[in-house]
Write a protein that holds these residues in place. Structure first.
Motif, PDB file in Angstrom:
ATOM      1  N   LYS A 146       0.835  -1.211   0.000  1.00  0.00           N
ATOM      2  CA  LYS A 146       0.000   0.000   0.000  1.00  0.00           C
ATOM      3  C   LYS A 146       0.864   1.252   0.000  1.00  0.00           C
ATOM      4  O   LYS A 146       0.561   2.224  -0.720  1.00  0.00           O
ATOM      5  N   GLU A 155      -5.793   5.461  -5.302  1.00  0.00           N
ATOM      6  CA  GLU A 155      -6.704   4.470  -5.869  1.00  0.00           C
ATOM      7  C   GLU A 155      -6.005   3.155  -6.213  1.00  0.00           C
ATOM      8  O   GLU A 155      -6.670   2.134  -6.416  1.00  0.00           O
ATOM      9  N   TYR A 157      -3.815   0.957  -4.551  1.00  0.00           N
ATOM     10  CA  TYR A 157      -3.788  -0.215  -3.664  1.00  0.00           C
ATOM     11  C   TYR A 157      -5.129  -0.947  -3.631  1.00  0.00           C
ATOM     12  O   TYR A 157      -5.160  -2.177  -3.857  1.00  0.00           O
ATOM     13  N   PRO A 158      -6.253  -0.267  -3.335  1.00  0.00           N
ATOM     14  CA  PRO A 158      -7.514  -1.035  -3.295  1.00  0.00           C
ATOM     15  C   PRO A 158      -7.851  -1.695  -4.630  1.00  0.00           C
ATOM     16  O   PRO A 158      -8.370  -2.809  -4.662  1.00  0.00           O
ATOM     17  N   LYS A 159      -7.519  -1.013  -5.722  1.00  0.00           N
ATOM     18  CA  LYS A 159      -7.822  -1.572  -7.045  1.00  0.00           C
ATOM     19  C   LYS A 159      -6.967  -2.793  -7.346  1.00  0.00           C
ATOM     20  O   LYS A 159      -7.475  -3.853  -7.743  1.00  0.00           O
ATOM     21  N   LYS A 161      -5.162  -4.571  -5.236  1.00  0.00           N
ATOM     22  CA  LYS A 161      -5.353  -5.612  -4.231  1.00  0.00           C
ATOM     23  C   LYS A 161      -6.548  -6.480  -4.615  1.00  0.00           C
ATOM     24  O   LYS A 161      -6.492  -7.716  -4.556  1.00  0.00           O
ATOM     25  N   GLU A 162      -7.631  -5.849  -5.026  1.00  0.00           N
ATOM     26  CA  GLU A 162      -8.816  -6.596  -5.448  1.00  0.00           C
ATOM     27  C   GLU A 162      -8.516  -7.434  -6.693  1.00  0.00           C
ATOM     28  O   GLU A 162      -8.938  -8.594  -6.796  1.00  0.00           O
ATOM     29  N   ASP A 298      -9.536  -7.925   4.081  1.00  0.00           N
ATOM     30  CA  ASP A 298      -8.862  -6.645   4.149  1.00  0.00           C
ATOM     31  C   ASP A 298      -7.859  -6.703   5.293  1.00  0.00           C
ATOM     32  O   ASP A 298      -8.229  -6.777   6.458  1.00  0.00           O
TER      33      ASP A 298
END
Length: 301
Positions: A146, A155, A157-159, A161-162, A298
């Motif tokens: 992250k 935007e 890391y969450p993108k 990571k998913e 998470d």
């Protein structure tokens, strides 16, 4: 860009292998330089039977030439040339309490009949595959990922990571290969990001790798384990093999472009078990791992 990135992965391979040799303390990487008949080649470095690493590889390659038929079909073109280079690594530790780790950072260009670039992109990522779960290790790994992402976009890391959770999924088992990390592909130039911006991001992630993994390996390498722990590690390694041979794009790309088989299959662990209809005891540490692998989590609150 291709020269810039290839120089980067050459240097990154040197820094990663030298650090891993220092961490292992016993084994050294054996280097194998190879050439591809159609164009290009690579530098494979493999470590085996070490104090920490039972088997591992840190490989770089660059391949180029006429697009193979399989890729022409994939990209919907009748002809064309391509260039691809990247660094790929997998480390399979001896101690079952040290997780397996995988990482890959790559660059691709495709050309028209006159040598003009038609499309270009970056891809890659890194992910962790523990056999026994330590929440603080998972949090550390994801936090480093992250931090690298946040330097370029909140935007990312969450993108990514998913995307990693979705990609490293053994759908024939309905479970994750591991606890994820980052995965990104087809990072092209956009109104917001130039190709230099993409390069800066990918190299940021590559430079963060040692910090994401080495502290975990050093923390867990001396935990005493039994044959039962080793058996579980080898059973879970079987799931790792299944993913790499059935789903992994990098493996399939190498096979479709007449890649070097020894380098492609370097990612496979040295000793694996497949036990028929194997299920760990309810409430055990092994069962707790499977519960986590059933649903992406998470890891950063």
């Amino acid at each position: 860009m291709k020269d810039q990135f290839y120089t980067y992965i050459q240097n990154l391979q040197d820094s990663i292998t030298s650090k891993l040799e220092e961490v292992d303390g016993v084994a050294k990487f054996n280097e194998d330089n190879w050439k591809r008949t159609e164009g290009g080649g690579g530098r494979t470095r493999v470590i085996e039977n070490g104090n920490i690493f039972e088997k591992g590889g840190v490989n770089i390659s660059k391949v180029f030439g006429e697009l193979p038929e399989a890729l022409r079909k994939q990209f919907g073109v009748d002809s064309g040339d391509f260039f691809a280079c990247g660094l790929s690594l997998v480390l399979h530790p001896k101690n079952p309490f040290v997780p397996t780790v995988h990482a890959n950072w790559r660059y691709f260009e495709m050309y028209d009949g006159e040598g003009n670039i038609v499309t270009q992109w970056f891809g890659g990522g890194q992910d962790l595959t523990p056999y026994y779960l330590f929440n603080e290790d998972a949090t550390h790994f994801h936090s480093v990922c992250k931090d690298a992402c946040d330097k370029h976009s909140a935007e990312f890391y969450p993108k990514f990571k998913e995307t990693c959770d979705t990609y490293f999924w053994n759908d024939h088992r309905n479970e994750a290969r591991g606890i994820g990390g980052l995965f990104f592909d087809y990072l092209k130039e956009t109104d917001e990001f130039s190709m230099q911006d993409r390069y800066d991001f990918v190299t940021e992630v590559g430079n963060s790798f040692l910090n994401s993994y080495v502290p975990i390996a050093e923390k867990r390498k001396d935990i005493i384990y039994t044959q039962e722990h080793k058996d579980w590690q080898e059973v879970r390694r079987g799931r790792y093999v299944e993913f790499n041979l059935v789903h992994d794009r990098g493996t399939l790309f190498g096979l479709k472009t007449n890649g070097r088989i020894e380098s492609i299959l370097m990612s496979l662990p040295p000793v694996v078990q497949w036990k028929y209809n194997h299920h760990p005891e309810k409430g055990s540490e092994e069962a707790k791992l499977l519960e986590v692998l059933a649903t992406p989590k998470d890891w950063i609150q």
